[in-house]
Each structure stands twice: as structure tokens, then as C-alpha cells.
Motif scaffolding. Structure first.
Motif, short mmCIF file in Angstrom:
data_model
loop_
_atom_site.label_atom_id
_atom_site.label_comp_id
_atom_site.label_asym_id
_atom_site.label_seq_id
_atom_site.Cartn_x
_atom_site.Cartn_y
_atom_site.Cartn_z
N GLU A 1 35.54 39.44 54.69
CA GLU A 1 35.28 38.17 55.36
C GLU A 1 35.84 36.96 54.63
N SER A 2 36.47 37.17 53.48
CA SER A 2 36.99 36.06 52.70
C SER A 2 38.32 36.43 52.07
N TRP A 3 39.35 35.64 52.38
CA TRP A 3 40.68 35.85 51.78
C TRP A 3 40.59 35.69 50.26
N THR A 4 39.83 34.71 49.82
CA THR A 4 39.66 34.49 48.38
C THR A 4 39.03 35.71 47.72
N ALA A 5 37.98 36.24 48.33
CA ALA A 5 37.32 37.43 47.78
C ALA A 5 38.28 38.62 47.78
N GLN A 6 39.12 38.73 48.80
CA GLN A 6 40.12 39.81 48.84
C GLN A 6 41.07 39.70 47.65
N LEU A 7 41.57 38.49 47.41
CA LEU A 7 42.50 38.29 46.29
C LEU A 7 41.83 38.61 44.96
N LEU B 1 44.45 28.09 41.42
CA LEU B 1 43.01 28.11 41.17
C LEU B 1 42.44 29.52 41.28
N VAL B 2 42.94 30.31 42.22
CA VAL B 2 42.48 31.69 42.35
C VAL B 2 42.89 32.48 41.12
N MET B 3 44.13 32.30 40.67
CA MET B 3 44.61 33.01 39.48
C MET B 3 43.77 32.63 38.26
#
Length: 104
Positions: free
Chosen positions: A23-29, A72-74
Motif C-alpha cells: 500500500e506504500s511505494w515508500t514502504a516497498q522501496l 530522503l528514502v536512501m
């Protein structure tokens, strides 16, 4: 830290750390690990470079936003906070770029 779009984005990324990857692209990454996050950041940086060379300001703006998000994700994947990066930048403010580079 001041409240602006970048700090809010960093907080959202941190909040999504435990979200369902379905449900979250960020969580997937983040679930794919720091190496994948770094790879995605690199891809986005290259896309921004291409748009900078082409001179399309609108596309460059869009790609720059993608670069910031993926940076920021990295950072989150390696537990480096935006606050830590901003503190580093503040430390460097008092030095010239040439002096700062020489100190490394």
C-alpha cells in the motif's frame, strides 16, 4: 527543524517505514533494502541530469523533486536523518567551498 515541504516529506517517509509495502511505494522501496534505494536514487539523479542538459525547466523541476524524494528514502534506509544532513550543511556554511573541500 523548520516546517517545510522537505521536512514534512522526511517525516512521511519515516512514518511509512513500517507500512504495508502493498500500500506504500515508500514502504516497498525501504523493504527492498538500502542498496535498491541507492540504485533508485542514482536512476533519478541521471534523469535529472538529462533534463538539465536538455534545458526543459519543467521536466528538470519534476525530476529534481524525484531526486529529493529518493535521496530522503536512501538516507532513511541507512538511518541518516534529514536533521543530520542539515546540521552538516550548517557546519559548512561558515567555510568557503574551496576550504571545505581541502579539509576532506
Amino acid at each position: 527543524m523548520s516546517d517545510n515541504a522537505l521536512t514534512r516529506l522526511a517525516a512521511t517517509i519515516d512514518a511509512r517505514r513500517g507500512a504495508d509495502p502493498k500500500e506504500s511505494w515508500t514502504a516497498q522501496l525501504l523493504a527492498k533494502g538500502p542498496e535498491k534505494c541507492a540504485e533508485k536514487f542514482g536512476e533519478e539523479a541521471v534523469e535529472a541530469i538529462i533534463e538539465a542538459v536538455k534545458g526543459d525547466r519543467g521536466r528538470l523541476t519534476s525530476e529534481a523533486a524525484d531526486v529529493l524524494y529518493h535521496l530522503l528514502v536512501m538516507l532513511a534506509a541507512r538511518n541518516v536523518s534529514l536533521d543530520a544532513v542539515l546540521a552538516e550543511l550548517e557546519q559548512r556554511e561558515s567555510r568557503s567551498g574551496i576550504a571545505e573541500k581541502a579539509a576532506r
